[in-house]
Design an enzyme around this catalytic site. Structure first.
Site, PDB file in Angstrom:
ATOM      1  N   SER A  85       0.840  -1.206   0.000  1.00  0.00           N
ATOM      2  CA  SER A  85       0.000   0.000   0.000  1.00  0.00           C
ATOM      3  C   SER A  85       0.875   1.255   0.000  1.00  0.00           C
ATOM      4  O   SER A  85       1.676   1.430  -0.911  1.00  0.00           O
ATOM      5  CB  SER A  85      -0.951  -0.034   1.206  1.00  0.00           C
ATOM      6  OG  SER A  85      -1.960   0.936   1.089  1.00  0.00           O
ATOM      7  N   ASP A 113      -9.219  -6.833  -2.671  1.00  0.00           N
ATOM      8  CA  ASP A 113      -8.774  -5.610  -1.990  1.00  0.00           C
ATOM      9  C   ASP A 113      -9.957  -4.649  -1.860  1.00  0.00           C
ATOM     10  O   ASP A 113     -10.548  -4.223  -2.842  1.00  0.00           O
ATOM     11  CB  ASP A 113      -7.652  -4.953  -2.794  1.00  0.00           C
ATOM     12  CG  ASP A 113      -6.917  -3.870  -2.007  1.00  0.00           C
ATOM     13  OD1 ASP A 113      -7.564  -3.182  -1.193  1.00  0.00           O
ATOM     14  OD2 ASP A 113      -5.708  -3.712  -2.209  1.00  0.00           O
ATOM     15  N   HIS A 120      -6.890  -6.351   1.291  1.00  0.00           N
ATOM     16  CA  HIS A 120      -5.816  -5.369   1.329  1.00  0.00           C
ATOM     17  C   HIS A 120      -4.686  -5.775   2.282  1.00  0.00           C
ATOM     18  O   HIS A 120      -3.516  -5.616   1.957  1.00  0.00           O
ATOM     19  CB  HIS A 120      -6.374  -4.009   1.748  1.00  0.00           C
ATOM     20  CG  HIS A 120      -5.403  -2.886   1.572  1.00  0.00           C
ATOM     21  ND1 HIS A 120      -4.936  -2.497   0.331  1.00  0.00           N
ATOM     22  CD2 HIS A 120      -4.785  -2.063   2.470  1.00  0.00           C
ATOM     23  CE1 HIS A 120      -4.090  -1.478   0.474  1.00  0.00           C
ATOM     24  NE2 HIS A 120      -3.972  -1.220   1.754  1.00  0.00           N
TER      25      HIS A 120
END
Length: 319
Positions: free
Chosen positions: A159, A243, A275
């Site tokens: 991320s 995600d 995620h």
């Protein structure tokens, strides 16, 4: 009727104005979340709790900010790579220890975990400019150590950490051997429209359509898309197809851009990956994908020498 339309226009304008004011004033709090609700900023657990061999490391960024990190050493010592791990935007490095323990066990590697400024025990306040300096300080520290194979430093970023790692790899083609990105966004500019849909008409990355007239308000744009096509090192893309935060198109867009000029890129999808839990739902296949990537692009010295000799024997140079 006219007065009603005027009132509506003023109302919409007022709401938009408040939204933009919030964006300007609180954007760092939206992008960087060092403290999770209900938890303290301090580390709730240390590597010692997980029986990991580690060293507390204190370094300073180029602007003088004091940073904390953990250098986790595989026990017994191995000749594996050293992975420079960059975390997501929320919480601190203690919240990633279970993942890092599994990484060390499965990949037989050392791991360097950096606390960004404003996170964990590090001083300062987070910003793109500052965190970029922090990442460089971490890499410089690793490059100066005598217990690290500096030819096998690999960046892993998930991320926000993927954006941090991409910038660092781009800035250091001679110090970083490879880059691993998991569930990473194309840019914060594009994510603004995901989190607040009406902003997509005013804010966006290089590949997005629209006027982008408010891009100048974003202080931490993290334009990964603009960098990924210029990164020369091998890149592994790990994408969780469930995600719930970053749209799936972001990872595929980054991969497509990277492969325009880089043939050493791999893209691996995990159908059940969300995620944060792609490494859990991916199971053995997740770790095998990373190991195969490392074996191919970041081999041990002996393997590199053997490959060199084989290549030259085939070409007749060493005959």
């Amino acid at each position: 009727m006219a007065s009603w339309l005027k009132a509506l226009a003023y109302g919409v304008g007022g709401i938009t104005g408040v939204g933009l004011a919030a964006l300007v004033g609180f954007q760092e709090r939206l992008v960087y979340v060092p403290v999770l609700p209900g938890l303290s900023r301090s580390y709730t657990v240390t590597p010692a709790r997980l029986k990991l061999n580690y060293e507390d490391v204190w370094i300073r960024s180029s602007d003088g900010v004091r940073l904390h990190a953990w250098f986790l050493k595989h026990s017994p010592p191995v000749q594996g790579p050293t992975i420079l791990f960059f975390q997501e935007n929320a919480g601190n490095i203690a919240h990633r220890l279970e993942f890092v323990r599994a990484m060390m066990q499965r990949l037989h590697c050392n791991v360097f975990m950096l606390s960004y400024r404003g996170y964990g025990a590090s001083d300062g306040s987070p910003s793109q400019h500052g965190i970029t300096k922090d990442a460089q300080a971490a890499l410089d520290h690793l490059s100066d150590r005598n217990d690290v194979d500096t030819s096998r430093i690999v960046i892993f970023g998930r991320s926000l950490g993927g954006a941090v790692g991409s910038a660092l790899a781009w800035n250091n083609p001679d110090k970083v051997s490879a880059l691993i990105l998991e569930n990473t966004f194309t840019s914060i500019l594009d994510m603004a429209g995901v989190m607040v849909p009406f902003l997509k008409w005013f804010i966006g990355g290089s590949e997005s359509k629209g006027p982008k007239v408010l891009n100048f308000l974003v202080r931490s744009p993290w334009r990964t898309f603009d960098l990924i096509g210029e990164i020369k090192q091998p890149i592994l893309f790990l994408s969780g197809l469930q995600d719930e935060l970053v749209p799936l198109s972001h990872m595929r867009t980054l991969y497509d851009k990277a492969t325009e000029h880089n043939t050493r890129c791999l893209f691996v999808e995990f159908p059940d990956g969300m995620h944060m839990d792609t490494w859990v739902s991916g199971g053995d296949r997740y770790w095998r994908s990373i190991q195969l990537f490392l074996d191919q692009y970041v081999p041990q010295i002996a393997e590199r020498e053997l490959s060199f000799k084989n290549d030259h024997l085939e070409s007749g140079i060493l005959q």
